[in-house]
Design an enzyme around this catalytic site. Structure first.
Site, mmCIF file in Angstrom:
data_model
loop_
_atom_site.group_PDB
_atom_site.id
_atom_site.type_symbol
_atom_site.label_atom_id
_atom_site.label_comp_id
_atom_site.label_asym_id
_atom_site.label_seq_id
_atom_site.Cartn_x
_atom_site.Cartn_y
_atom_site.Cartn_z
ATOM 1 N N ASP A 377 0.847 -1.182 0.105
ATOM 2 C CA ASP A 377 0.003 0.164 -0.076
ATOM 3 C C ASP A 377 0.882 1.185 -0.047
ATOM 4 O O ASP A 377 1.841 1.233 0.789
ATOM 5 C CB ASP A 377 -0.779 0.069 1.196
ATOM 6 N N ASP A 396 3.041 8.728 -9.880
ATOM 7 C CA ASP A 396 2.358 8.298 -10.967
ATOM 8 C C ASP A 396 1.122 7.450 -10.513
ATOM 9 O O ASP A 396 1.075 6.118 -10.931
ATOM 10 C CB ASP A 396 3.086 7.503 -12.061
#
Length: 529
Positions: A377, A396
């Protein structure tokens, strides 16, 4: 005389083939199974709507609010069926199994084949979502009054005790259904097959309860009609399950075109690769949304990476970017010693390593010993990083309006990035299209500033001729640093094909002309996307 709460109903008592205690247990078991199936239908609608339409908070709110309202209406409507409780419950379960079991396939079909119709059907998939929520809610709401009538016909009980028993079984069943959906059905069967299996369990439980336990409450003709209805529903669900793979392939061709080469579903998300062979550009879709447009990706990744690389760039962190394309641009610069990529899932990374077309596009970035990838995560990984770890951070990441993406565009997230930046370090954020969603873009910029960073927003044009359908008309970026960042690229570098200093300066001015004043930063507890 027996206590009032347990005395039989006399002439109105159900004629059961088993002892009353066993019959009561079987009814509560039916309540348990039906509650589990009902919650799976709800979660399946929420998940599919978030995947197909986006904006998960809105879709969850619409589905749950409409469904709860419809449950109340269904509960009131079921009062008229109390005298025919067994037959009514059997019909409700058959209808619920058919509608709930097929809902995922129908919604996916509407998205795949009709989402681009426009006109009166512009919001067709959303309206269909509301319609399914309404119908499923009506049928779920009708279950409880009918089951209450059936359990009271077995053995009369005070209303409070009967309600407590019924709701206890209902809530425990909902717990099991709620856990089964994300941990069993979704990862192992997928949304379509999982919904069909749930419908099969639902109609089987309803038929077993009515035709097995309360069959004497129905006429001979009624039993045959209900049996035919249940068998028909089972046949429809079984046929759909047999054809589900062919259906998915046809739907993917409708959504992505005929060039689908790879389709991977893991962890509740779908990754699709199209093209990449025969001279066709490679496109990568994540959960139905275009993430990499092979025809234009060079423009996007050069604009994302190279302005941030002006300055010290020995240690670079790429958040997202599991396709390896941002890392490809980072590795073009001399002086890069280490590139760490943090990607939430293994599917994109696996394709970037092993798919020949994608590996060729990223210039085999993962084969470079300086590149290290962590599957985790992103938010949690940032919290674990030591301070001043990186000279450049490239964000990104997926769109903030999709699934849990909003927390990766929050003030708290950018505060963690700021802590990870070395003195003089830079952050660059892919902030979505400017032309079509200026408010989202400027909300990202305001959120970065709220985290204590100075910003330089800019945009570049996208979607040149031949780009994939769904490619944006432009891309917006935010370059940030503790000190005022400077938008600069070295035009003498031979690897720059689409980005020049003059174009970058003009792009920054073009982005500034779209500025939306007064936007508030986004936080974890008050998201603005």
């Amino acid at each position: 005389m027996r206590p009032a709460e347990t005395r039989p109903l006399g002439r109105d008592a159900a004629r059961l083939p088993v002892r009353p205690a066993t019959g009561r247990f079987l009814v509560l078991l039916g309540v348990f199974v039906c509650a589990a199936c009902g919650l799976v239908y709800e979660l399946e609608l929420v998940a599919l709507a978030s995947y197909l339409i986006g904006d998960s908070v809105t879709q969850a709110s619409v589905v749950l609010s409409v469904m709860v309202f419809a449950m109340g209406v269904g509960s009131l409507a079921a009062k008229r069926l109390r005298r025919l409780a067994a037959a009514g419950f059997g019909c409700v379960e058959a209808g619920l199994a058919l509608v709930g079991g097929c809902s995922a396939m129908v919604l996916y079909a509407a998205f795949a084949w009709t989402a681009d119709w426009g006109g009166l059907w512009a919001d067709g998939p959303r309206l269909l979502l509301v319609a399914f929520s309404l119908v499923i809610g009506l049928l779920i709401g009708a279950e409880v009054p009918l089951l209450m009538e059936l359990i009271q016909r077995i053995r009369r009980q005070d209303a409070g005790g009967a309600v407590a028993d019924l709701f206890a079984a209902d809530y425990v069943g909902a717990l099991v259904g709620g856990l089964a959906f994300p941990f069993l059905l979704l990862p192992f069967l997928g949304q379509l097959t999982g919904a069909l299996l749930t419908g099969t369990v639902n109609v089987t439980a309803g038929a077993a309860l009515v035709l097995g336990l309360f069959r004497r409450d129905l006429s001979r003709r009624g039993r045959w009609l209900l049996l035919v209805a249940d068998v028909t529903v089972l046949a429809v669900l079984a046929s759909a399950a047999v054809l589900v793979d062919d259906f998915e392939r046809a739907a993917r061709r409708a959504v992505y075109g005929a060039g689908v080469r790879v389709a991977v579903q893991t962890g509740g998300r779908e990754v699709v690769l199209t093209g990449g062979t025969g001279g066709r550009p490679l496109d990568l879709f994540l959960d139905g949304r275009l993430r990499v447009a092979g025809h234009d990706e060079r423009r996007y990744h050069e604009a994302l990476v190279h302005p941030a690389m002006h300055g010290r760039h020995a240690r670079v962190l790429v958040l997202g970017g599991g396709d390896g394309l941002a890392a490809r641009e980072v590795l073009r610069h001399r002086g890069v010693r280490r590139v760490d990529i943090v990607e939430p899932g293994t599917d994109v990374v696996r394709l970037a390593r092993h798919d020949p077309a994608l590996a060729r596009l990223n210039r085999h970035a993962y084969a470079d010993p300086r590149v290290h990838v962590t599957t985790a995560d992103v938010f949690s990984r940032l919290r674990a990083l030591p301070a001043a770890s990186y000279d450049v951070v490239v964000a990104d990441l997926p769109d903030p309006g999709v699934s849990s993406g909003a927390k990766l565009y929050s003030e708290e997230f950018y505060g963690l990035v700021r802590r990870a930046l070395a003195p003089g370090g830079r952050l660059v954020v892919s902030a979505g299209p400017v032309d079509s969603r200026p408010r989202v873009f400027w909300t990202v910029e305001a959120t970065v500033r709220a985290a204590g960073l100075r910003t330089a927003p800019y945009r570049v044009g996208g979607r040149t001729s031949g780009a994939a359908a769904g490619a944006p008309r432009d891309w917006g970026f935010v370059l940030a640093s503790v000190r005022p960042p400077v938008l600069r690229v070295d035009g003498s570098e031979p690897f720059l094909r689409t980005l020049t200093q003059s174009a970058l300066t003009a792009d920054a001015r073009a982005a500034d002309r779209t500025r939306v004043p007064g936007v508030a930063p986004s936080t974890l507890v008050q998201p603005q996307y």
